[in-house]
Design a protein around this motif. Structure first.
Motif, PDB file in Angstrom:
ATOM      1  N   MET A   1       0.850  -1.155   0.000  1.00 13.25           N
ATOM      2  CA  MET A   1       0.000   0.000   0.000  1.00 13.25           C
ATOM      3  C   MET A   1       0.903   1.227   0.000  1.00 13.25           C
ATOM      4  O   MET A   1       2.005   1.183   0.525  1.00 13.25           O
ATOM      5  CB  MET A   1      -0.897   0.007   1.224  1.00 13.25           C
ATOM      6  CG  MET A   1      -1.952  -1.090   1.200  1.00 13.25           C
ATOM      7  SD  MET A   1      -3.032  -1.021   2.641  1.00 13.25           S
ATOM      8  CE  MET A   1      -2.120  -2.101   3.711  1.00 13.25           C
ATOM      9  N   ALA A   2       0.394   2.294  -0.585  1.00  9.73           N
ATOM     10  CA  ALA A   2       1.220   3.497  -0.665  1.00  9.73           C
ATOM     11  C   ALA A   2       0.407   4.741  -0.334  1.00  9.73           C
ATOM     12  O   ALA A   2      -0.791   4.805  -0.594  1.00  9.73           O
ATOM     13  CB  ALA A   2       1.825   3.624  -2.054  1.00  9.73           C
ATOM     14  N   GLN A   3       1.094   5.706   0.230  1.00 11.79           N
ATOM     15  CA  GLN A   3       0.494   6.995   0.547  1.00 11.79           C
ATOM     16  C   GLN A   3       1.481   8.073   0.141  1.00 11.79           C
ATOM     17  O   GLN A   3       2.688   7.927   0.325  1.00 11.79           O
ATOM     18  CB  GLN A   3       0.180   7.100   2.041  1.00 11.79           C
ATOM     19  CG  GLN A   3      -0.545   8.373   2.411  1.00 11.79           C
ATOM     20  CD  GLN A   3      -1.361   8.187   3.682  1.00 11.79           C
ATOM     21  OE1 GLN A   3      -0.921   7.580   4.623  1.00 11.79           O
ATOM     22  NE2 GLN A   3      -2.573   8.711   3.683  1.00 11.79           N
ATOM     23  N   ILE A   4       0.954   9.163  -0.434  1.00 13.84           N
ATOM     24  CA  ILE A   4       1.801  10.285  -0.810  1.00 13.84           C
ATOM     25  C   ILE A   4       1.461  11.453   0.103  1.00 13.84           C
ATOM     26  O   ILE A   4       0.330  11.926   0.121  1.00 13.84           O
ATOM     27  CB  ILE A   4       1.617  10.661  -2.288  1.00 13.84           C
ATOM     28  CG1 ILE A   4       2.057   9.498  -3.162  1.00 13.84           C
ATOM     29  CG2 ILE A   4       2.415  11.920  -2.617  1.00 13.84           C
ATOM     30  CD1 ILE A   4       1.904   9.723  -4.637  1.00 13.84           C
ATOM     31  N   LEU A   5       2.451  11.885   0.852  1.00 19.13           N
ATOM     32  CA  LEU A   5       2.307  12.995   1.787  1.00 19.13           C
ATOM     33  C   LEU A   5       3.005  14.210   1.183  1.00 19.13           C
ATOM     34  O   LEU A   5       4.189  14.147   0.852  1.00 19.13           O
ATOM     35  CB  LEU A   5       2.938  12.632   3.132  1.00 19.13           C
ATOM     36  CG  LEU A   5       2.842  13.654   4.254  1.00 19.13           C
ATOM     37  CD1 LEU A   5       1.395  13.820   4.706  1.00 19.13           C
ATOM     38  CD2 LEU A   5       3.708  13.228   5.432  1.00 19.13           C
ATOM     39  N   THR A   6       2.277  15.302   1.010  1.00 22.19           N
ATOM     40  CA  THR A   6       2.851  16.540   0.498  1.00 22.19           C
ATOM     41  C   THR A   6       3.162  17.439   1.684  1.00 22.19           C
ATOM     42  O   THR A   6       2.272  17.722   2.490  1.00 22.19           O
ATOM     43  CB  THR A   6       1.867  17.245  -0.465  1.00 22.19           C
ATOM     44  OG1 THR A   6       1.532  16.341  -1.520  1.00 22.19           O
ATOM     45  CG2 THR A   6       2.495  18.492  -1.058  1.00 22.19           C
ATOM     46  N   VAL A   7       4.440  17.860   1.798  1.00 21.86           N
ATOM     47  CA  VAL A   7       4.875  18.670   2.933  1.00 21.86           C
ATOM     48  C   VAL A   7       5.614  19.910   2.452  1.00 21.86           C
ATOM     49  O   VAL A   7       6.099  19.962   1.321  1.00 21.86           O
ATOM     50  CB  VAL A   7       5.777  17.868   3.901  1.00 21.86           C
ATOM     51  CG1 VAL A   7       5.039  16.694   4.497  1.00 21.86           C
ATOM     52  CG2 VAL A   7       7.047  17.404   3.209  1.00 21.86           C
ATOM     53  N   THR A   8       5.714  20.884   3.324  1.00 21.12           N
ATOM     54  CA  THR A   8       6.466  22.101   3.059  1.00 21.12           C
ATOM     55  C   THR A   8       7.105  22.574   4.370  1.00 21.12           C
ATOM     56  O   THR A   8       6.943  21.926   5.399  1.00 21.12           O
ATOM     57  CB  THR A   8       5.563  23.191   2.433  1.00 21.12           C
ATOM     58  OG1 THR A   8       6.387  24.265   1.986  1.00 21.12           O
ATOM     59  CG2 THR A   8       4.511  23.677   3.390  1.00 21.12           C
ATOM     60  N   ASN A   9       7.806  23.700   4.322  1.00 23.65           N
ATOM     61  CA  ASN A   9       8.526  24.267   5.471  1.00 23.65           C
ATOM     62  C   ASN A   9       9.626  23.333   5.967  1.00 23.65           C
ATOM     63  O   ASN A   9       9.752  23.069   7.158  1.00 23.65           O
ATOM     64  CB  ASN A   9       7.588  24.609   6.634  1.00 23.65           C
ATOM     65  CG  ASN A   9       6.681  25.766   6.309  1.00 23.65           C
ATOM     66  OD1 ASN A   9       6.907  26.494   5.355  1.00 23.65           O
ATOM     67  ND2 ASN A   9       5.642  25.940   7.091  1.00 23.65           N
ATOM     68  N   VAL A  10      10.431  22.836   5.038  1.00 23.14           N
ATOM     69  CA  VAL A  10      11.531  21.938   5.365  1.00 23.14           C
ATOM     70  C   VAL A  10      12.838  22.676   5.091  1.00 23.14           C
ATOM     71  O   VAL A  10      13.014  23.246   4.021  1.00 23.14           O
ATOM     72  CB  VAL A  10      11.471  20.655   4.509  1.00 23.14           C
ATOM     73  CG1 VAL A  10      12.663  19.758   4.799  1.00 23.14           C
ATOM     74  CG2 VAL A  10      10.172  19.917   4.760  1.00 23.14           C
ATOM     75  N   GLN A  11      13.738  22.670   6.054  1.00 24.24           N
ATOM     76  CA  GLN A  11      15.060  23.273   5.873  1.00 24.24           C
ATOM     77  C   GLN A  11      15.972  22.240   5.229  1.00 24.24           C
ATOM     78  O   GLN A  11      16.108  21.141   5.746  1.00 24.24           O
ATOM     79  CB  GLN A  11      15.655  23.708   7.224  1.00 24.24           C
ATOM     80  CG  GLN A  11      14.840  24.722   7.967  1.00 24.24           C
ATOM     81  CD  GLN A  11      14.848  26.083   7.279  1.00 24.24           C
ATOM     82  OE1 GLN A  11      15.816  26.461   6.650  1.00 24.24           O
ATOM     83  NE2 GLN A  11      13.746  26.806   7.399  1.00 24.24           N
ATOM     84  N   GLY A  12      16.576  22.578   4.127  1.00 23.25           N
ATOM     85  CA  GLY A  12      17.496  21.657   3.466  1.00 23.25           C
ATOM     86  C   GLY A  12      16.757  20.637   2.613  1.00 23.25           C
ATOM     87  O   GLY A  12      15.552  20.717   2.401  1.00 23.25           O
ATOM     88  N   GLN A  13      17.501  19.667   2.148  1.00 25.82           N
ATOM     89  CA  GLN A  13      16.954  18.633   1.269  1.00 25.82           C
ATOM     90  C   GLN A  13      16.550  17.407   2.088  1.00 25.82           C
ATOM     91  O   GLN A  13      17.222  17.041   3.055  1.00 25.82           O
ATOM     92  CB  GLN A  13      17.997  18.228   0.218  1.00 25.82           C
ATOM     93  CG  GLN A  13      18.407  19.361  -0.696  1.00 25.82           C
ATOM     94  CD  GLN A  13      17.254  19.823  -1.572  1.00 25.82           C
ATOM     95  OE1 GLN A  13      16.439  19.017  -2.001  1.00 25.82           O
ATOM     96  NE2 GLN A  13      17.171  21.110  -1.823  1.00 25.82           N
ATOM     97  N   LEU A  14      15.473  16.763   1.659  1.00 24.95           N
ATOM     98  CA  LEU A  14      14.997  15.559   2.354  1.00 24.95           C
ATOM     99  C   LEU A  14      15.659  14.285   1.843  1.00 24.95           C
ATOM    100  O   LEU A  14      15.548  13.241   2.478  1.00 24.95           O
ATOM    101  CB  LEU A  14      13.480  15.437   2.184  1.00 24.95           C
ATOM    102  CG  LEU A  14      12.628  16.397   2.990  1.00 24.95           C
ATOM    103  CD1 LEU A  14      11.158  16.203   2.661  1.00 24.95           C
ATOM    104  CD2 LEU A  14      12.855  16.193   4.468  1.00 24.95           C
ATOM    105  N   ASP A  15      16.344  14.353   0.699  1.00 26.25           N
ATOM    106  CA  ASP A  15      16.945  13.147   0.115  1.00 26.25           C
ATOM    107  C   ASP A  15      17.869  12.431   1.087  1.00 26.25           C
ATOM    108  O   ASP A  15      17.924  11.203   1.119  1.00 26.25           O
ATOM    109  CB  ASP A  15      17.725  13.494  -1.155  1.00 26.25           C
ATOM    110  CG  ASP A  15      16.836  13.996  -2.266  1.00 26.25           C
ATOM    111  OD1 ASP A  15      15.614  13.736  -2.204  1.00 26.25           O
ATOM    112  OD2 ASP A  15      17.352  14.646  -3.198  1.00 26.25           O
ATOM    113  N   ASN A  16      18.607  13.179   1.895  1.00 20.42           N
ATOM    114  CA  ASN A  16      19.572  12.579   2.823  1.00 20.42           C
ATOM    115  C   ASN A  16      18.920  12.055   4.092  1.00 20.42           C
ATOM    116  O   ASN A  16      19.583  11.432   4.907  1.00 20.42           O
ATOM    117  CB  ASN A  16      20.631  13.627   3.213  1.00 20.42           C
ATOM    118  CG  ASN A  16      21.327  14.194   1.999  1.00 20.42           C
ATOM    119  OD1 ASN A  16      21.432  13.529   0.974  1.00 20.42           O
ATOM    120  ND2 ASN A  16      21.785  15.424   2.101  1.00 20.42           N
TER     121      ASN A  16
END
Length: 167
Positions: A1-16
């Protein structure tokens, strides 16, 4: 099962920070983090003159005003655990911060804001071991029953439905 969460107000990149996202999501879905696979992509930015005026070109530059889509794929191994995951996804869809807050806490991002949480319709794998897919199950319809078979050819579930309609 999958869910897509859209977020904002993040400092820096989330890839790491994917392992931290997987750990927090695993806790929320009551699954081990090894059962959660997270992928991060830059999401769609709201369009319109007001967003361009307020955010300008900084939106595309990957700053705190960027929108990220976190795709969370969750594996489960029993009907009980799949039911728990499904219920948690529906709850997050109705109130995205229920899932976003634990992820923001794990990332050390107290200002992280969850904009939406979409449950993906497709389910991969063997959802119910031993059951046939819906297409393989033959359904009898009353208007397709041959007239010469009479009432004896009507199945028990059909009788139950007919009895319910008669009430």
């Amino acid at each position: 099962m999958a869910q897509i969460l859209t977020v904002t107000n993040v400092q820096g990149q989330l890839d790491n920070k994917v392992p931290l996202v997987e750990s927090a999501a695993g806790t929320y879905f009551q699954r081990p983090s090894s059962d959660v696979k997270a992928t991060v992509s830059v999401g769609n930015v709201p369009t319109g003159p007001s967003s361009t005026r307020r955010l300008g070109d900084s939106v595309a530059a990957g700053n705190q005003f960027s929108f990220y889509k976190l795709r969370l794929e969750v594996s489960c191994d029993s009907s009980a655990s799949c039911g728990t995951v499904s219920s948690a996804m529906v709850a997050a869809q109705q109130e995205p911060d229920q899932l976003g807050r634990p992820i923001g806490d794990a990332l050390g991002e107290p200002l992280l804001k969850s904009m939406s949480a979409e449950v993906q319709a497709e389910v991969l794998g063997d959802v119910a071991p031993g059951l046939q897919p819906f297409a393989a199950v033959r359904e009898e319809k009353l208007d397709e029953l041959p007239a010469e078979k009479g009432l004896d050819s009507i199945s028990l579930p059909t009788w139950i439905i007919l009895a319910g309609l008669a009430l």
